[in-house]
Design a protein around this motif. Structure first.
Motif, short mmCIF file in Angstrom:
data_model
loop_
_atom_site.label_atom_id
_atom_site.label_comp_id
_atom_site.label_asym_id
_atom_site.label_seq_id
_atom_site.Cartn_x
_atom_site.Cartn_y
_atom_site.Cartn_z
N GLU A 36 -1.03 -13.90 -0.49
CA GLU A 36 -1.83 -13.70 -1.64
C GLU A 36 -3.53 -14.87 -1.21
OE1 GLU A 36 -5.04 -15.30 -4.50
OE2 GLU A 36 -3.29 -17.29 -3.44
N VAL A 52 -2.72 -6.95 -5.43
CA VAL A 52 -3.00 -6.41 -6.28
C VAL A 52 -2.36 -4.02 -6.61
CG1 VAL A 52 -4.98 -5.52 -7.73
CG2 VAL A 52 -4.97 -7.68 -5.74
N GLU A 61 -3.22 -9.19 -12.78
CA GLU A 61 -3.40 -8.69 -11.06
C GLU A 61 -4.44 -10.16 -10.32
OE1 GLU A 61 -1.29 -6.74 -9.21
OE2 GLU A 61 -0.81 -5.61 -10.90
N LEU A 92 -11.88 -5.35 -9.30
CA LEU A 92 -10.38 -4.40 -10.63
C LEU A 92 -11.59 -3.71 -11.25
CD1 LEU A 92 -8.11 -7.41 -9.65
CD2 LEU A 92 -8.81 -5.89 -8.25
N VAL A 100 -4.62 -1.58 -13.75
CA VAL A 100 -6.35 -1.14 -12.66
C VAL A 100 -5.83 0.32 -12.81
CG1 VAL A 100 -6.52 -1.85 -10.37
CG2 VAL A 100 -5.63 -3.93 -11.60
N ILE A 103 -10.15 -0.65 -6.75
CA ILE A 103 -9.85 -1.66 -6.20
C ILE A 103 -10.94 -1.80 -5.40
CG2 ILE A 103 -8.53 -3.14 -5.56
CD1 ILE A 103 -5.64 -2.74 -6.53
#
Length: 171
Positions: A36, A52, A61, A92, A100, A103
């Motif tokens: 991450e 994500v 997210e 986002l 979402v 992105i």
């Protein structure tokens, strides 16, 4: 009884005098490790970017990206703006249900990141192409990509691609 019969050739070994080679079993493709905090370990796909996922709850997210700083002003705009520690930054964009929908991976839009560092640390598509790739590298990696130029901004040009037989852009 088959278990007591004479052993014959195994399925992976050809019989003597046979011209058939044993079937080769493909080795499983390793699942990439997604860190991450390290966007360069992320893969850009049609289902999302790294951790994500398109269609995920936008609040959840954004909360999972603990190494990113949330610069959003939700009273003014529903888009979540997330500042990456070493670049790149993310935006986002939600659909009307708070999921979402898009992105955006951005270079040094704000903050102390140099554009080169943001590009070097960018996620990549499965062919290894990231923000630091040239258009020639992108086109060579994906001959199926059709170049569609969207209206340019002052600092960028976008080249969306589509999966075979589809028109959806990767996020």
């Amino acid at each position: 009884m088959a278990a007591c019969s004479e052993p014959g050739p195994s399925p992976s070994q050809p019989e003597a005098g046979s011209s058939h080679a044993p079937a080769v079993q493909p080795s499983p493709t390793p699942t990439p490790t997604v860190d991450e905090a390290d966007p360069s370990s992320w893969v850009i796909g049609f289902d999302g970017v790294g951790p994500v996922k398109v269609g995920g709850d936008i609040t959840a997210e954004a909360a999972e990206l603990t190494s990113f700083t949330d610069k959003s002003d939700l009273a003014a705009c529903p888009v979540r703006f997330l500042d990456g520690p070493e670049g790149p930054d993310l935006a986002l964009a939600p659909d009307s249900g708070g999921l979402v929908a898009r992105i955006l991976v951005m270079g040094a839009l704000w903050g102390p990141h140099a554009a080169a560092a943001a590009a070097q640390n960018s996620p990549k598509i499965d062919a290894g192409i990231g923000a630091d790739a040239s258009l020639a590298q992108l086109m060579a990696a994906s001959r199926a990509s059709r170049r569609k130029r969207r209206p340019p901004t002052r600092t960028s040009t976008r080249y969306p691609t589509a999966p075979a037989g589809g028109s959806r852009s990767p996020t």
